[in-house]
Design a protein around this motif. Structure first.
Motif, PDB file in Angstrom:
ATOM      1  N   UNK A   1       0.716  -1.181  -0.072  1.00 57.73           N
ATOM      2  CA  UNK A   1       0.072  -0.141   0.063  1.00 57.73           C
ATOM      3  C   UNK A   1       0.873   1.280  -0.091  1.00 57.73           C
ATOM      4  N   UNK A   2       1.356   1.396  -1.169  1.00 59.47           N
ATOM      5  CA  UNK A   2       2.574   2.604  -1.521  1.00 59.47           C
ATOM      6  C   UNK A   2       2.075   3.637  -2.327  1.00 59.47           C
ATOM      7  N   UNK A   3       2.767   4.733  -2.342  1.00 63.93           N
ATOM      8  CA  UNK A   3       2.080   5.807  -3.340  1.00 63.93           C
ATOM      9  C   UNK A   3       2.034   5.226  -4.842  1.00 63.93           C
ATOM     10  N   UNK A   4       2.918   4.384  -5.017  1.00 63.55           N
ATOM     11  CA  UNK A   4       2.791   4.142  -6.685  1.00 63.55           C
ATOM     12  C   UNK A   4       2.209   2.634  -6.884  1.00 63.55           C
ATOM     13  N   UNK A   5       1.820   1.860  -5.819  1.00 62.86           N
ATOM     14  CA  UNK A   5       1.523   0.597  -5.993  1.00 62.86           C
ATOM     15  C   UNK A   5       0.587   0.098  -4.884  1.00 62.86           C
TER      16      UNK A   5
END
Length: 259
Positions: free
Chosen positions: A48-52
């Motif tokens: 659950x990151x900013x890009x994925x």
């Protein structure tokens, strides 16, 4: 993704930051939308990151910026992306010259398309046409894409102006917006941003810089009027009647009204 129609979509933006902004909006829905949570349960998965992100059912969504390398884009199980959502891929700089437009085309055909799963991989493109030969315009003209154009203002079956979204953009607002752009000498920008019609300024005989805007002269002038009537009956595709009012002051032509 929630209904498992797609397992690994990509979000493609003009830049990495732009793609991550779209991802942030999607994450917000998964985290806070009560209907989604009620129907499908909590969705914050192992990544659950900013890009994925990875949903609880294993579906993965990843964000990329234009011209980023996409080679080897696969899930842990070896699945290739099965959908690419391309949103405002171009800006004014990368449609300005044939060389810049070629770089975008080369990245799409040489990096994005090959990254998708063969045969069944799909591409959806959203954007404002910034040039007649831009990527989004080429998609509209291609038989490989189904396309729809939604201008803010259009002509209905009765030949009258109509708003594409009247609750948010009533006709009075659109007319005032168009008037403001016209007074600022930016009618081309209005046509591009709100009517989805791109024009190549370099190919036009009259450039924006040739026109000057000033208050009407207080002296008496003999005004002339010309009307170019629309004679065909297909209200959706025919040109509309045009009007222009002007006067001369010495060797200078003043256009008082044009609509």
């Amino acid at each position: 993704c929630l209904f498992r129609d797609f397992r690994y979509p990509l979000l493609i933006g003009n830049s990495y930051d732009a793609a991550c902004e779209r991802m942030a909006a999607i994450k917000h829905e998964f985290e806070t939308n009560d209907l989604i949570i009620e129907l499908f349960g909590p969705q914050v998965g192992s990544v659950w990151t900013e890009s994925e992100i990875v949903l609880m059912n294993g579906a993965r969504i990843k964000a990329y910026g234009a011209r980023q390398s996409m080679r080897g884009s696969k899930t842990a199980e070896g699945d290739r992306p099965d959908l690419a959502m391309v949103d405002d891929l171009e800006d004014e700089d990368n449609v300005l010259t044939p060389e810049a437009r070629y770089k975008i085309k080369r990245w799409v055909t040489g990096s994005l398309y090959p990254a998708l799963v063969p045969v069944t991989g799909k591409v959806r493109v959203l954007g404002t046409p910034l040039h007649p030969k831009s990527y989004v315009e080429n998609c509209c003209a291609s038989e490989d894409f189904l396309s729809i154009v939604v201008p803010l203002l259009y002509i209905d079956d009765d030949g009258r102006d109509a708003s594409a979204w009247s609750d948010r953009f009533p006709l009075e607002y659109i007319y005032e917006l168009r008037r403001t752009y016209t007074l600022d000498g930016a009618i081309n920008e209005f046509t591009q941003e709100y009517l989805c019609r791109a024009e190549d300024q370099a190919s036009k005989p009259f450039k924006p810089g040739m026109f000057k805007y000033a208050a009407p002269s207080p002296a008496y002038h003999a005004y002339e009027v010309m009307v170019d009537p629309a004679r065909t009956v297909n209200t959706k595709t025919s040109a509309r009647t045009g009007y222009v009012v002007w006067y001369w002051e010495g060797r200078t032509l003043y256009v008082a009204e044009a609509f």
